[in-house]
Write an enzyme that holds these catalytic residues in place. Structure first.
Site, short mmCIF file in Angstrom:
data_model
loop_
_atom_site.label_atom_id
_atom_site.label_comp_id
_atom_site.label_asym_id
_atom_site.label_seq_id
_atom_site.Cartn_x
_atom_site.Cartn_y
_atom_site.Cartn_z
N LYS A 42 21.08 -76.35 13.93
CA LYS A 42 20.10 -75.29 13.39
C LYS A 42 19.58 -76.07 12.20
O LYS A 42 18.16 -76.22 12.11
CB LYS A 42 20.93 -74.16 12.74
CG LYS A 42 19.94 -73.53 11.64
CD LYS A 42 20.94 -72.54 10.85
CE LYS A 42 21.83 -73.11 9.75
NZ LYS A 42 21.09 -73.08 8.54
N ASN A 43 20.46 -76.69 11.22
CA ASN A 43 19.67 -77.68 10.14
C ASN A 43 18.91 -78.86 10.68
O ASN A 43 18.13 -79.38 10.01
CB ASN A 43 21.01 -77.97 9.27
CG ASN A 43 21.45 -76.75 8.39
OD1 ASN A 43 20.69 -75.74 8.86
ND2 ASN A 43 22.65 -76.99 7.94
N CYS A 136 20.40 -67.31 -3.81
CA CYS A 136 20.93 -66.88 -2.29
C CYS A 136 22.38 -66.11 -2.68
O CYS A 136 22.61 -66.05 -3.72
CB CYS A 136 21.16 -68.13 -1.43
SG CYS A 136 22.56 -69.08 -1.79
N ARG A 141 20.25 -71.85 -6.30
CA ARG A 141 20.17 -73.08 -5.34
C ARG A 141 18.71 -73.49 -5.86
O ARG A 141 17.72 -73.31 -5.26
CB ARG A 141 20.11 -72.70 -4.05
CG ARG A 141 21.61 -72.41 -3.75
CD ARG A 141 21.73 -72.09 -2.14
NE ARG A 141 21.41 -73.10 -1.34
CZ ARG A 141 21.33 -73.00 -0.09
NH1 ARG A 141 21.42 -71.85 0.73
NH2 ARG A 141 21.24 -74.05 0.75
N ASP A 324 29.50 -76.53 4.59
CA ASP A 324 29.64 -75.48 5.75
C ASP A 324 30.67 -75.19 6.49
O ASP A 324 30.63 -74.25 7.53
CB ASP A 324 28.19 -75.91 6.47
CG ASP A 324 26.76 -75.94 5.82
OD1 ASP A 324 25.92 -76.68 6.15
OD2 ASP A 324 26.87 -75.25 4.56
N ARG A 416 21.89 -65.86 12.27
CA ARG A 416 20.75 -66.91 11.80
C ARG A 416 21.15 -68.18 12.22
O ARG A 416 20.39 -69.17 12.38
CB ARG A 416 20.86 -66.78 10.24
CG ARG A 416 20.34 -65.63 9.62
CD ARG A 416 20.05 -65.77 8.01
NE ARG A 416 19.41 -66.89 7.86
CZ ARG A 416 19.34 -67.53 6.49
NH1 ARG A 416 19.70 -66.46 5.34
NH2 ARG A 416 18.53 -68.52 6.23
#
Ligand code: EPZ
Length: 440
Positions: A42-43, A136, A141, A324, A416
């Site tokens: 994803k990133n 968030c 952030r 993460d 997501r």
């Protein structure tokens, strides 16, 4: 009659504009067994997609995960006049028709990574108007390093009405030291510097594999970058770049999540399409808990027979333990006999999963950025609420080893960042069902 019509449509509007309210029902106790294919990162995709702004033309980005954040980035790029089409895991982009240099709040509020369009827009068009991301689920952030970096490159940066306005006839190369080796700031400044006049030096640059992959794609587009894979990036600006096709890297965080799920259920699971090198720190930790690992090319086989040994965890920038996976590790350590310390040095307050895990019977204490887990407590099924992407992953993992039924609400968070997580888990033998939201 009229009231029912208004009520139904009001709810429908809310849900359409907001996220669906699907939930997962999980029955704990099944061992996970079998093979699972890990998706593209994803990133990784969220770094490669904005880079297409830098040069007009068509791009084919393979191994792109088909999930919400990629759809959000596609919608943002489309709102600028960029054609985006995701066909399964093949993303086709045509950036020849850009007509707007603005990233509206409506898109950016959904996903911070939308802010990564700022650097490429200023570099290519000399101007950009990008909404500030705001906070968030787990606190502030900031994007100060992104803005400082662009100012160093000569951009005039102003904040107006919640938007960053950046202008520059042409960016000029500069020496930029990042106080924190921020992934996003490195990516934004790196992309901007490729079209700047002269050379740029980014020191304390992020080393995350997603940034290394972005730098490699930029070089394929014609950029001049030295020091890729180190935290000292040297970029010699060029006049123009050209479009390329690229293959996205595998998702190391999804891979870590499935490895931890396998270990928690005392399972035997083989991961396909991973880059084991990106997971070195995580694999070391898993072995410390007693897992047997067999790495074979792009596959990793994990076998676990017993309860895990108690192993503390401290997050750090790459190649350290990624923040993460902190929440997933915490869920794992609920099974270990002992007291475990989990320290998040990247985000001070990334513990929104803790009160939900406590609802399952977990014993956890939070002291600033440290969670103290008193493991091996009996966990019993309950209804829990997701608050963000990785927190929801930890709740799902806990549900797999909890007695009885666990209901995980607001799973739009998990959608997501994980592609088809429930079908992948079901294929491995988990009992997990998605319950779609019923309208009145
Ligand atoms: C990226 O976010 C990832 N997101 C995050 O993954 C990940 O948690 C994070 O890197 C850290 O590894 C994407 O790649 C899309 P940072 P990013 O800038 O770029 C501070 C997930 O779950 N900082 O490296 O936003 C910041 O507050 C997501 O997939 C500043 O102070 O992270 C934080 O403490 C969540 N000023 C630290 O740096 C800045 O201008 C690291 O943030 C920028 C960051």
């Amino acid at each position: 009659m009229l009231f029912d019509f208004i009520r139904t449509n009001f709810v429908k509007t809310l849900l359409t504009n907001k996220d669906n309210m699907d939930k997962f029902i999980i029955e704990g106790g099944n061992k996970l067994k079998g093979r699972v294919h890990i998706s593209g990162a994803k990133n990784g995709a969220l770094a490669l997609m904005p880079a297409t702004i830098l040069a007009p033309g068509t791009y084919h980005q393979k191994n792109t995960p088909n999930l919400r954040d990629v759809w959000t980035m596609s919608r943002l790029l489309s709102s600028m006049g960029i054609f985006c089409e995701l066909n399964e895991n093949d993303l086709f982009i045509d950036s020849s028709g850009i007509s707007s240099f603005e990233a509206p709040y409506d898109h950016v509020k959904k996903m911070r990574a939308s802010f990564y369009v700022l650097g490429p827009l200023v570099a290519r068009f000399g101007e950009a108007r990008v909404s500030l991301p705001g906070g968030c689920a787990w606190g502030p952030r900031p994007v100060d390093l992104h803005l400082k970096g662009l100012e160093k490159l000569g951009a005039e940066v102003t904040l107006e009405g919640g938007y960053v306005q950046a202008k520059a006839k042409r960016l000029i190369g500069a020496k930029i030291h990042l106080d924190v080796s921020s992934v996003g700031a490195t990516g934004n400044i790196l992309m901007a510097a490729t079209l700047a006049e002269g050379s740029t030096l980014i020191s304390n640059a992020a080393l995350e594999p997603e940034i290394t992959a972005l730098a490699r794609m930029l070089v394929k587009m014609g950029a001049k970058i030295n020091g890729i894979g180190t935290n000292l990036l040297e970029i010699e600006g060029v006049g123009e770049l050209h479009p390329v096709d690229e293959e996205n890297i595998p998702d190391r965080i999804e891979a870590a999540t499935f490895l931890i799920a396998a270990a928690m259920t005392k399972g035997t699971v083989e991961l396909e399409n991973v880059n084991p090198y990106h997971l070195t720190s995580v694999l070391t930790k898993l072995e410390e808990t007693g897992c047997k690992l067999d790495v074979n090319g792009n596959n990793i086989l994990l076998e676990m027979e017993d309860e895990p040994l108690p192993v503390d965890l401290t997050t750090a920038v790459y190649p350290g333990i990624p923040t993460d996976i902190q929440a997933q590790w915490l869920a794992y350590m609920l099974l270990a006999n002992g007291t475990i310390k989990i320290t998040d040095n990247i985000y001070q307050d990334r513990f929104k999963h803790v009160p939900e895990l406590q609802r399952l019977g977990a014993s956890i204490e939070i002291i600033e950025n440290i969670a103290i887990v008193n493991g091996a407590k009996r966990l019993s099924g309950a209804t829990v609420m997701s608050s963000d992407l990785r927190a929801s992953a930890s709740l799902i993992l806990a549900g797999l080893v909890t007695e009885g039924k666990t209901e995980v609400l607001r799973i739009y968070h998990i959608d997501r960042g994980y592609e088809n997580i429930e079908s992948k888990l079901t294929k491995l033998g988990a009992s997990i069902h998605r319950v779609k939201t019923e309208l009145f």
